[in-house]
Design a protein around this motif. Sequence first.
Motif, PDB file in Angstrom:
ATOM      1  N   ALA A  28       0.833  -1.208   0.000  1.00 44.72           N
ATOM      2  CA  ALA A  28       0.000   0.000   0.000  1.00 44.72           C
ATOM      3  C   ALA A  28       0.866   1.256   0.000  1.00 44.72           C
ATOM      4  O   ALA A  28       0.581   2.217  -0.723  1.00 44.72           O
ATOM      5  CB  ALA A  28      -0.933   0.001   1.210  1.00 44.72           C
ATOM      6  N   LEU A  29       1.934   1.253   0.776  1.00 37.93           N
ATOM      7  CA  LEU A  29       2.834   2.405   0.817  1.00 37.93           C
ATOM      8  C   LEU A  29       3.525   2.612  -0.526  1.00 37.93           C
ATOM      9  O   LEU A  29       3.664   3.751  -0.997  1.00 37.93           O
ATOM     10  CB  LEU A  29       3.875   2.236   1.928  1.00 37.93           C
ATOM     11  N   ASN A  30       3.952   1.513  -1.160  1.00 38.84           N
ATOM     12  CA  ASN A  30       4.591   1.627  -2.471  1.00 38.84           C
ATOM     13  C   ASN A  30       3.617   2.162  -3.525  1.00 38.84           C
ATOM     14  O   ASN A  30       4.007   2.938  -4.393  1.00 38.84           O
ATOM     15  CB  ASN A  30       5.191   0.291  -2.906  1.00 38.84           C
ATOM     16  N   GLU A  31       2.363   1.757  -3.439  1.00 42.32           N
ATOM     17  CA  GLU A  31       1.351   2.291  -4.348  1.00 42.32           C
ATOM     18  C   GLU A  31       1.185   3.799  -4.114  1.00 42.32           C
ATOM     19  O   GLU A  31       1.065   4.566  -5.058  1.00 42.32           O
ATOM     20  CB  GLU A  31       0.013   1.572  -4.162  1.00 42.32           C
ATOM     21  N   VAL A  36       2.337   9.522  -5.836  1.00 39.17           N
ATOM     22  CA  VAL A  36       2.992  10.820  -5.634  1.00 39.17           C
ATOM     23  C   VAL A  36       3.897  11.141  -6.822  1.00 39.17           C
ATOM     24  O   VAL A  36       3.884  12.265  -7.349  1.00 39.17           O
ATOM     25  CB  VAL A  36       3.795  10.845  -4.308  1.00 39.17           C
ATOM     26  N   PHE A  37       4.679  10.153  -7.277  1.00 45.83           N
ATOM     27  CA  PHE A  37       5.549  10.377  -8.436  1.00 45.83           C
ATOM     28  C   PHE A  37       4.719  10.667  -9.684  1.00 45.83           C
ATOM     29  O   PHE A  37       5.083  11.526 -10.492  1.00 45.83           O
ATOM     30  CB  PHE A  37       6.479   9.185  -8.675  1.00 45.83           C
ATOM     31  N   SER A  38       3.602   9.991  -9.842  1.00 38.63           N
ATOM     32  CA  SER A  38       2.721  10.223 -10.986  1.00 38.63           C
ATOM     33  C   SER A  38       2.155  11.640 -10.945  1.00 38.63           C
ATOM     34  O   SER A  38       2.085  12.327 -11.972  1.00 38.63           O
ATOM     35  CB  SER A  38       1.597   9.194 -10.987  1.00 38.63           C
ATOM     36  N   GLU A  39       1.774  12.083  -9.778  1.00 33.61           N
ATOM     37  CA  GLU A  39       1.263  13.443  -9.606  1.00 33.61           C
ATOM     38  C   GLU A  39       2.341  14.468  -9.944  1.00 33.61           C
ATOM     39  O   GLU A  39       2.092  15.448 -10.648  1.00 33.61           O
ATOM     40  CB  GLU A  39       0.785  13.634  -8.166  1.00 33.61           C
ATOM     41  N   ALA A  40       3.556  14.222  -9.457  1.00 35.97           N
ATOM     42  CA  ALA A  40       4.669  15.134  -9.739  1.00 35.97           C
ATOM     43  C   ALA A  40       4.945  15.188 -11.245  1.00 35.97           C
ATOM     44  O   ALA A  40       5.144  16.265 -11.812  1.00 35.97           O
ATOM     45  CB  ALA A  40       5.923  14.703  -8.986  1.00 35.97           C
ATOM     46  N   LYS A  41       4.934  14.030 -11.886  1.00 45.01           N
ATOM     47  CA  LYS A  41       5.155  13.963 -13.338  1.00 45.01           C
ATOM     48  C   LYS A  41       4.056  14.722 -14.070  1.00 45.01           C
ATOM     49  O   LYS A  41       4.323  15.446 -15.030  1.00 45.01           O
ATOM     50  CB  LYS A  41       5.199  12.502 -13.796  1.00 45.01           C
ATOM     51  N   GLY A  42       2.832  14.578 -13.609  1.00 46.98           N
ATOM     52  CA  GLY A  42       1.694  15.281 -14.199  1.00 46.98           C
ATOM     53  C   GLY A  42       1.823  16.791 -14.112  1.00 46.98           C
ATOM     54  O   GLY A  42       1.267  17.521 -14.932  1.00 46.98           O
ATOM     55  N   GLU A  43       2.550  17.256 -13.119  1.00 46.86           N
ATOM     56  CA  GLU A  43       2.764  18.691 -12.960  1.00 46.86           C
ATOM     57  C   GLU A  43       4.048  19.155 -13.630  1.00 46.86           C
ATOM     58  O   GLU A  43       4.468  20.305 -13.461  1.00 46.86           O
ATOM     59  CB  GLU A  43       2.766  19.050 -11.472  1.00 46.86           C
ATOM     60  N   GLY A  44       4.695  18.242 -14.388  1.00 45.99           N
ATOM     61  CA  GLY A  44       5.858  18.625 -15.178  1.00 45.99           C
ATOM     62  C   GLY A  44       7.212  18.410 -14.520  1.00 45.99           C
ATOM     63  O   GLY A  44       8.227  18.821 -15.071  1.00 45.99           O
ATOM     64  N   PHE A  45       7.235  17.763 -13.371  1.00 46.83           N
ATOM     65  CA  PHE A  45       8.512  17.511 -12.705  1.00 46.83           C
ATOM     66  C   PHE A  45       9.152  16.242 -13.257  1.00 46.83           C
ATOM     67  O   PHE A  45       8.460  15.290 -13.631  1.00 46.83           O
ATOM     68  CB  PHE A  45       8.334  17.391 -11.186  1.00 46.83           C
ATOM     69  N   ASP A  46      10.473  16.221 -13.299  1.00 51.92           N
ATOM     70  CA  ASP A  46      11.230  15.068 -13.775  1.00 51.92           C
ATOM     71  C   ASP A  46      11.389  14.082 -12.619  1.00 51.92           C
ATOM     72  O   ASP A  46      12.080  14.366 -11.637  1.00 51.92           O
ATOM     73  CB  ASP A  46      12.593  15.520 -14.294  1.00 51.92           C
ATOM     74  N   VAL A  47      10.754  12.932 -12.743  1.00 48.09           N
ATOM     75  CA  VAL A  47      10.732  11.938 -11.661  1.00 48.09           C
ATOM     76  C   VAL A  47      12.134  11.402 -11.378  1.00 48.09           C
ATOM     77  O   VAL A  47      12.487  11.154 -10.216  1.00 48.09           O
ATOM     78  CB  VAL A  47       9.739  10.808 -11.984  1.00 48.09           C
ATOM     79  N   LYS A  48      12.963  11.219 -12.424  1.00 49.91           N
ATOM     80  CA  LYS A  48      14.327  10.734 -12.206  1.00 49.91           C
ATOM     81  C   LYS A  48      15.105  11.697 -11.311  1.00 49.91           C
ATOM     82  O   LYS A  48      15.850  11.276 -10.429  1.00 49.91           O
ATOM     83  CB  LYS A  48      15.053  10.568 -13.540  1.00 49.91           C
ATOM     84  N   VAL A  49      14.913  12.989 -11.526  1.00 48.79           N
ATOM     85  CA  VAL A  49      15.608  13.995 -10.708  1.00 48.79           C
ATOM     86  C   VAL A  49      15.080  13.946  -9.273  1.00 48.79           C
ATOM     87  O   VAL A  49      15.863  14.014  -8.316  1.00 48.79           O
ATOM     88  CB  VAL A  49      15.458  15.404 -11.320  1.00 48.79           C
ATOM     89  N   LEU A  50      13.777  13.809  -9.117  1.00 50.27           N
ATOM     90  CA  LEU A  50      13.211  13.713  -7.771  1.00 50.27           C
ATOM     91  C   LEU A  50      13.769  12.497  -7.031  1.00 50.27           C
ATOM     92  O   LEU A  50      14.106  12.583  -5.846  1.00 50.27           O
ATOM     93  CB  LEU A  50      11.688  13.626  -7.835  1.00 50.27           C
ATOM     94  N   LYS A  51      13.903  11.366  -7.724  1.00 51.93           N
ATOM     95  CA  LYS A  51      14.455  10.160  -7.096  1.00 51.93           C
ATOM     96  C   LYS A  51      15.924  10.364  -6.730  1.00 51.93           C
ATOM     97  O   LYS A  51      16.381   9.872  -5.693  1.00 51.93           O
ATOM     98  CB  LYS A  51      14.288   8.956  -8.022  1.00 51.93           C
ATOM     99  N   GLU A  52      16.660  11.088  -7.565  1.00 51.35           N
ATOM    100  CA  GLU A  52      18.065  11.390  -7.260  1.00 51.35           C
ATOM    101  C   GLU A  52      18.161  12.270  -6.006  1.00 51.35           C
ATOM    102  O   GLU A  52      19.027  12.067  -5.160  1.00 51.35           O
ATOM    103  CB  GLU A  52      18.735  12.066  -8.458  1.00 51.35           C
ATOM    104  N   ILE A  53      17.258  13.231  -5.896  1.00 55.23           N
ATOM    105  CA  ILE A  53      17.223  14.083  -4.701  1.00 55.23           C
ATOM    106  C   ILE A  53      16.963  13.233  -3.458  1.00 55.23           C
ATOM    107  O   ILE A  53      17.614  13.410  -2.418  1.00 55.23           O
ATOM    108  CB  ILE A  53      16.167  15.202  -4.839  1.00 55.23           C
ATOM    109  N   LEU A  54      16.017  12.300  -3.550  1.00 57.33           N
ATOM    110  CA  LEU A  54      15.737  11.412  -2.414  1.00 57.33           C
ATOM    111  C   LEU A  54      16.978  10.620  -2.023  1.00 57.33           C
ATOM    112  O   LEU A  54      17.288  10.472  -0.835  1.00 57.33           O
ATOM    113  CB  LEU A  54      14.601  10.448  -2.762  1.00 57.33           C
ATOM    114  N   LYS A  55      17.697  10.119  -3.026  1.00 57.15           N
ATOM    115  CA  LYS A  55      18.918   9.346  -2.767  1.00 57.15           C
ATOM    116  C   LYS A  55      19.966  10.210  -2.070  1.00 57.15           C
ATOM    117  O   LYS A  55      20.588   9.784  -1.087  1.00 57.15           O
ATOM    118  CB  LYS A  55      19.462   8.824  -4.099  1.00 57.15           C
TER     119      LYS A  55
END
Length: 89
Positions: A28-31, A36-55
């Motif tokens: 459920a948490l992974n879903e 959240v990533f889908s929402e960010a992508k929908g608003e024009g954010f680059d998901v790969k960059v967001l994941k790099e920031i998390l790392k």
Amino acid sequence: MGDTVGIAGERIRSFIERVEQIEEELKALNEGKKEVFSEAKGEGFDVKVLKEILKIRKQDKDQRDEQESLLDLYMRAMEEGEEPMKKAA
């Protein structure tokens, strides 16, 4: 001995059921994370960059500084290595 097996069996079942419950919660948490990533992508954010920031945010400051220094050093070494090649061409 029968009681021992029964008690051990109940305890094993308890462990298994707890792990299964945790696995369902993780699913459920992974879903939720995907949403959240889908929402960010929908608003024009680059998901790969967001994941790099998390790392990066998971690293401590010293570890992050060391990695950035090495990255800079390696990039400069590569760029300097390209200079002789450009002159030869």
